[in-house]
Design a protein around this motif. Structure first.
Motif, PDB file in Angstrom:
ATOM      1  N   ILE A   1      -3.837   6.730  -3.726  1.00 46.54           N
ATOM      2  CA  ILE A   1      -2.845   6.480  -2.674  1.00 46.54           C
ATOM      3  C   ILE A   1      -3.231   7.182  -1.368  1.00 46.54           C
ATOM      4  CG2 ILE A   1      -0.414   6.759  -1.996  1.00 46.54           C
ATOM      5  CD1 ILE A   1      -0.893   4.512  -4.077  1.00 46.54           C
ATOM      6  N   PRO A   2      -3.567   8.471  -1.398  1.00 47.53           N
ATOM      7  CA  PRO A   2      -4.002   9.102  -0.144  1.00 47.53           C
ATOM      8  C   PRO A   2      -5.261   8.450   0.440  1.00 47.53           C
ATOM      9  CG  PRO A   2      -3.475  10.790  -1.773  1.00 47.53           C
ATOM     10  CD  PRO A   2      -3.458   9.468  -2.481  1.00 47.53           C
ATOM     11  N   ALA A   3      -6.184   8.025  -0.431  1.00 44.65           N
ATOM     12  CA  ALA A   3      -7.410   7.368   0.062  1.00 44.65           C
ATOM     13  C   ALA A   3      -7.085   6.034   0.725  1.00 44.65           C
ATOM     14  CB  ALA A   3      -8.401   7.169  -1.083  1.00 44.65           C
ATOM     15  N   LEU A   4      -6.146   5.306   0.170  1.00 46.90           N
ATOM     16  CA  LEU A   4      -5.734   4.037   0.781  1.00 46.90           C
ATOM     17  C   LEU A   4      -5.097   4.270   2.137  1.00 46.90           C
ATOM     18  CD1 LEU A   4      -4.215   2.234  -2.337  1.00 46.90           C
ATOM     19  CD2 LEU A   4      -6.369   1.689  -1.189  1.00 46.90           C
ATOM     20  N   LYS A   5      -4.240   5.270   2.203  1.00 42.10           N
ATOM     21  CA  LYS A   5      -3.590   5.588   3.481  1.00 42.10           C
ATOM     22  C   LYS A   5      -4.617   6.005   4.518  1.00 42.10           C
ATOM     23  CE  LYS A   5       0.950   6.680   1.695  1.00 42.10           C
ATOM     24  NZ  LYS A   5       1.975   7.673   1.456  1.00 42.10           N
ATOM     25  N   LYS A   6      -5.578   6.844   4.098  1.00 44.24           N
ATOM     26  CA  LYS A   6      -6.621   7.308   5.018  1.00 44.24           C
ATOM     27  C   LYS A   6      -7.480   6.146   5.516  1.00 44.24           C
ATOM     28  CE  LYS A   6     -10.178  10.823   5.538  1.00 44.24           C
ATOM     29  NZ  LYS A   6     -10.935  11.882   4.884  1.00 44.24           N
ATOM     30  N   ALA A   7      -7.667   5.128   4.660  1.00 49.95           N
ATOM     31  CA  ALA A   7      -8.459   3.951   5.047  1.00 49.95           C
ATOM     32  C   ALA A   7      -7.646   2.961   5.871  1.00 49.95           C
ATOM     33  CB  ALA A   7      -9.008   3.265   3.798  1.00 49.95           C
ATOM     34  N   GLY A   8      -6.365   3.284   6.099  1.00 47.72           N
ATOM     35  CA  GLY A   8      -5.520   2.417   6.920  1.00 47.72           C
ATOM     36  C   GLY A   8      -5.001   1.194   6.177  1.00 47.72           C
ATOM     37  N   ILE A   9      -4.966   1.251   4.864  1.00 53.58           N
ATOM     38  CA  ILE A   9      -4.495   0.125   4.068  1.00 53.58           C
ATOM     39  C   ILE A   9      -2.997   0.286   3.832  1.00 53.58           C
ATOM     40  CG2 ILE A   9      -4.672  -1.047   1.846  1.00 53.58           C
ATOM     41  CD1 ILE A   9      -7.628  -0.089   1.796  1.00 53.58           C
ATOM     42  N   ASP A  10      -2.228  -0.696   4.291  1.00 53.75           N
ATOM     43  CA  ASP A  10      -0.773  -0.692   4.135  1.00 53.75           C
ATOM     44  C   ASP A  10      -0.427  -1.437   2.855  1.00 53.75           C
ATOM     45  OD1 ASP A  10       1.960  -0.946   4.245  1.00 53.75           O
ATOM     46  OD2 ASP A  10       2.007  -1.741   6.297  1.00 53.75           O
ATOM     47  N   LEU A  11       0.019  -0.702   1.837  1.00 59.36           N
ATOM     48  CA  LEU A  11       0.329  -1.313   0.548  1.00 59.36           C
ATOM     49  C   LEU A  11       1.431  -2.364   0.646  1.00 59.36           C
ATOM     50  CD1 LEU A  11       0.154   1.797  -1.807  1.00 59.36           C
ATOM     51  CD2 LEU A  11      -1.530  -0.017  -1.528  1.00 59.36           C
ATOM     52  N   GLY A  12       2.278  -2.249   1.635  1.00 55.12           N
ATOM     53  CA  GLY A  12       3.354  -3.221   1.816  1.00 55.12           C
ATOM     54  C   GLY A  12       2.880  -4.555   2.354  1.00 55.12           C
ATOM     55  N   LYS A  13       1.656  -4.598   2.881  1.00 56.33           N
ATOM     56  CA  LYS A  13       1.167  -5.837   3.502  1.00 56.33           C
ATOM     57  C   LYS A  13       0.087  -6.549   2.688  1.00 56.33           C
ATOM     58  CE  LYS A  13       2.192  -4.452   8.210  1.00 56.33           C
ATOM     59  NZ  LYS A  13       1.667  -4.196   9.553  1.00 56.33           N
ATOM     60  N   ILE A  14      -0.479  -5.881   1.691  1.00 57.20           N
ATOM     61  CA  ILE A  14      -1.551  -6.538   0.940  1.00 57.20           C
ATOM     62  C   ILE A  14      -0.967  -7.306  -0.248  1.00 57.20           C
ATOM     63  CG2 ILE A  14      -3.327  -4.891   1.638  1.00 57.20           C
ATOM     64  CD1 ILE A  14      -3.075  -3.562  -1.073  1.00 57.20           C
ATOM     65  N   ARG A  15      -1.676  -8.355  -0.642  1.00 54.17           N
ATOM     66  CA  ARG A  15      -1.262  -9.177  -1.784  1.00 54.17           C
ATOM     67  C   ARG A  15      -2.383  -9.190  -2.803  1.00 54.17           C
ATOM     68  NH1 ARG A  15       3.047 -12.639  -0.879  1.00 54.17           N
ATOM     69  NH2 ARG A  15       3.667 -12.748   1.288  1.00 54.17           N
ATOM     70  N   GLY A  16      -1.989  -9.094  -4.061  1.00 57.88           N
ATOM     71  CA  GLY A  16      -2.936  -9.222  -5.170  1.00 57.88           C
ATOM     72  C   GLY A  16      -4.325  -8.690  -4.894  1.00 57.88           C
ATOM     73  N   SER A  17      -5.010  -8.346  -5.915  1.00 55.95           N
ATOM     74  CA  SER A  17      -6.388  -7.898  -5.767  1.00 55.95           C
ATOM     75  C   SER A  17      -7.086  -8.088  -7.098  1.00 55.95           C
ATOM     76  CB  SER A  17      -6.450  -6.440  -5.312  1.00 55.95           C
ATOM     77  OG  SER A  17      -5.956  -5.596  -6.331  1.00 55.95           O
TER      78      SER A  17
END
Length: 142
Positions: free
Chosen positions: A28-44
């Motif tokens: 989670i901290p790594a995603l935030k640091k990479a600027g990835i907004d979990l609320g905006k991404i779909r499936g992976s």
């Protein structure tokens, strides 16, 4: 009488949950640091974040996925052994060996991630699984 082989089953499930918590705490901290907004991404799909977040943030996630793969066979064969009445003694010890090796594999993969050592641990755990499978076959087909 309780089958002793159920104890390592419970420990491996608990360890899988520890790895889940480790994965969340690092990722989670790594995603935030990479600027990835979990609320905006779909499936992976597995591995989609490789190269996007640091490798060390991915390693616990990779290991968590591994704990959802081969150990499922361990769970099935351990239940067969428990139900056949052969879950004590040597089978319980082999199961503990499997669990200890899988935990060592998790720690290794999630920290230094040396492939040659990981492969050796995977091979050893697979040998435990083969032994348990042979013992289960002997119990149910005898």
């Amino acid at each position: 009488m309780q089958s002793e082989i159920l104890k390592p089953v419970v420990v491996l499930v608990a360890w899988s949950l520890v790895m889940w918590a480790w994965m969340v705490a690092v990722r989670i901290p790594a995603l935030k640091k990479a600027g990835i907004d979990l609320g905006k991404i779909r499936g992976s799909r597995p591995g989609q974040l490789d190269g996007v977040v640091p490798d060390k943030a991915q390693w616990p996630a990779h290991n968590y996925m591994h704990l959802m793969e081969q150990p499922t066979i361990f769970y099935a064969i351990a239940i067969v052994i428990a139900l056949s009445g052969t879950g004590n003694g040597v089978n319980a010890w082999i199961a503990w060996g499997y669990v200890a090796i899988r935990i060592a594999h998790s720690v290794l993969q999630s920290t230094i991630n040396k492939i040659n050592i990981r492969f050796l641990l995977f091979l050893l755990s697979t040998l435990c699984l083969i032994a348990l499978t042979l013992h289960a076959a002997m119990a149910v087909f005898a």
